[in-house]
Motif scaffolding. Sequence first.
Motif, PDB file in Angstrom:
ATOM      1  N   SER A  92     -11.945  19.245 -26.370  1.00 32.74           N
ATOM      2  CA  SER A  92     -10.610  19.834 -26.371  1.00 32.74           C
ATOM      3  C   SER A  92      -9.575  18.765 -25.998  1.00 32.74           C
ATOM      4  N   GLY A  93      -8.501  18.722 -26.763  1.00 36.38           N
ATOM      5  CA  GLY A  93      -7.424  17.782 -26.444  1.00 36.38           C
ATOM      6  C   GLY A  93      -7.627  16.386 -27.000  1.00 36.38           C
TER       7      GLY A  93
ATOM      8  N   LYS B  16      -7.864  16.463 -32.558  1.00 38.08           N
ATOM      9  CA  LYS B  16      -8.401  16.945 -33.841  1.00 38.08           C
ATOM     10  C   LYS B  16      -7.366  17.747 -34.633  1.00 38.08           C
ATOM     11  N   THR B  17      -6.775  18.739 -33.956  1.00 39.40           N
ATOM     12  CA  THR B  17      -5.817  19.598 -34.652  1.00 39.40           C
ATOM     13  C   THR B  17      -4.586  18.809 -35.078  1.00 39.40           C
ATOM     14  N   THR B  18      -4.154  17.900 -34.223  1.00 39.07           N
ATOM     15  CA  THR B  18      -2.995  17.071 -34.576  1.00 39.07           C
ATOM     16  C   THR B  18      -3.291  16.271 -35.844  1.00 39.07           C
TER      17      THR B  18
HETATM   18  P1  ATP Z   1      -8.593  21.703 -29.104  1.00 44.00           P
HETATM   19  O1  ATP Z   1     -10.037  21.531 -29.488  1.00 44.00           O
HETATM   20  O2  ATP Z   1      -8.409  22.202 -27.715  1.00 44.00           O
HETATM   21  O3  ATP Z   1      -7.792  22.436 -30.130  1.00 44.00           O
HETATM   22  P2  ATP Z   1      -7.665  19.159 -30.167  1.00 44.00           P
HETATM   23  O4  ATP Z   1      -8.690  18.089 -30.148  1.00 44.00           O
HETATM   24  O5  ATP Z   1      -7.400  19.847 -31.442  1.00 44.00           O
HETATM   25  O6  ATP Z   1      -7.978  20.196 -29.023  1.00 44.00           O
HETATM   26  P3  ATP Z   1      -4.844  18.586 -30.182  1.00 44.00           P
HETATM   27  O7  ATP Z   1      -4.446  19.998 -30.302  1.00 44.00           O
HETATM   28  O8  ATP Z   1      -4.700  17.723 -31.382  1.00 44.00           O
HETATM   29  O9  ATP Z   1      -6.336  18.461 -29.623  1.00 44.00           O
HETATM   30  O10 ATP Z   1      -4.021  17.949 -28.972  1.00 44.00           O
HETATM   31  C1  ATP Z   1      -4.085  16.562 -28.615  1.00 44.00           C
HETATM   32  C2  ATP Z   1      -3.170  16.310 -27.435  1.00 44.00           C
HETATM   33  O11 ATP Z   1      -1.808  16.457 -27.848  1.00 44.00           O
HETATM   34  C3  ATP Z   1      -3.357  17.298 -26.286  1.00 44.00           C
HETATM   35  O12 ATP Z   1      -3.194  16.594 -25.083  1.00 44.00           O
HETATM   36  C4  ATP Z   1      -2.244  18.304 -26.493  1.00 44.00           C
HETATM   37  O13 ATP Z   1      -1.873  18.877 -25.270  1.00 44.00           O
HETATM   38  C5  ATP Z   1      -1.146  17.457 -27.079  1.00 44.00           C
HETATM   39  N1  ATP Z   1      -0.281  18.224 -28.013  1.00 44.00           N
HETATM   40  C6  ATP Z   1      -0.638  18.771 -29.189  1.00 44.00           C
HETATM   41  N2  ATP Z   1       0.404  19.370 -29.785  1.00 44.00           N
HETATM   42  C7  ATP Z   1       1.456  19.227 -28.964  1.00 44.00           C
HETATM   43  C8  ATP Z   1       2.843  19.626 -29.020  1.00 44.00           C
HETATM   44  N3  ATP Z   1       3.333  20.289 -30.070  1.00 44.00           N
HETATM   45  N4  ATP Z   1       3.620  19.288 -27.977  1.00 44.00           N
HETATM   46  C9  ATP Z   1       3.145  18.588 -26.925  1.00 44.00           C
HETATM   47  N5  ATP Z   1       1.867  18.184 -26.817  1.00 44.00           N
HETATM   48  C10 ATP Z   1       1.032  18.486 -27.817  1.00 44.00           C
END
Ligand code: ATP
Length: 345
Positions: free
Chosen positions: A42-43, A46-48
Amino acid sequence: MASRSADLEVEGLVKRFGEVVALDGVSLDIASGELLTILGPSGSGKTTLLKVVAGFETPDAGAVKVDGIDITTMPPAKRDIGMVFQNYALFPHLTVARNVAFPLEMRNAPRAEIDKRVGEALNLVELKGFENRLPRQLSGGQQQRVALARAIVFNPRLLLLDEPFGALDRKLRETMQLEVRRLQRRLGLTTVFITHDQEEALVLSDRIAVMNRGAIQQVASTTEIYERPANDFVADFVGESNIFHGTVTETGSVTLESGRRLLITHSAPVGSRVGVLMRPERFGRGPNTFNGEIREAVYLGSSLKLRLACDDGLELIVRLPVTGPLPASGSRISTGIEPESIHVF
Ligand code: ATP
């Protein structure tokens, strides 16, 4: 449906949210027809990464290319990318057929073509006969299949799936994983699948990209990731592991920090600092022997998982076949591992 699958390339993507570096220079090449999983905690970003590919986020640096053409600034609707998210996001007031038809209606496709394609897409996800139901009249798995049909109905160039089965129970998740794999192969559709579940990644993928703190740690085939992880993070995140560090003291031998020597097959130069990985299921016989006391024994049906405190101070997780009753805590065992079963990195 004829495939229009494309190659996807991301180059040096950087994305910051204030102090947070969500993507820290991510580069990946995904071949046409390939299913690549992005696996990470998590974090990890990936989603970004997926949002940047889909066009919902603009990167601070880097580029997204589809079939070699830079689409970094192209609006999402023009990218021809199918997407499925964890929370289905079906339109609750529209029937299954209307939900699936939506992307085609947006593109002003002729009615006859819409009907034909919706029929084909529902066939592919095995939901023929459900056309007139509303989403709330479907199970979670069926809703997710509608979302999948909606994502592929317009014959996209890429399919992006963000933890699509996170809300489903284990059994259904496994069924859906196999279905996605079958569908993706049949359509030859270039697909990026996000998950934090390593088993899911191993089941689905052609290749896995392991991500941590906004950076790709390793991109490789499933077997390569499991058998030959590039570093501690990958070794630890994918599968159960016993990881130690040491120095190559002579060819074919590592001395661990505990003083323990292990025979290895890796030809790392004498004097180099290395990590060693021993997977729990690789123990049994071998010239590297470990004697110790069982601290904990868990029966897992097909195997026993033991936490072993070795006489030289090492703690090991060991999986052994079930051969009799569960050994008691405190009892002593001896086990071993072959040099070729020890991965050195
Ligand atoms: P998860 O498995 O929990 O969905 P992830 O690997 O998809 O996590 P992301 O959602 O890409 O992770 O987030 C990466 C980092 O960027 C995290 O620290 C998150 O808090 C931060 N982040 C993502 N989107 C935003 C936003 N719109 N504003 C501020 N911080 C963000």
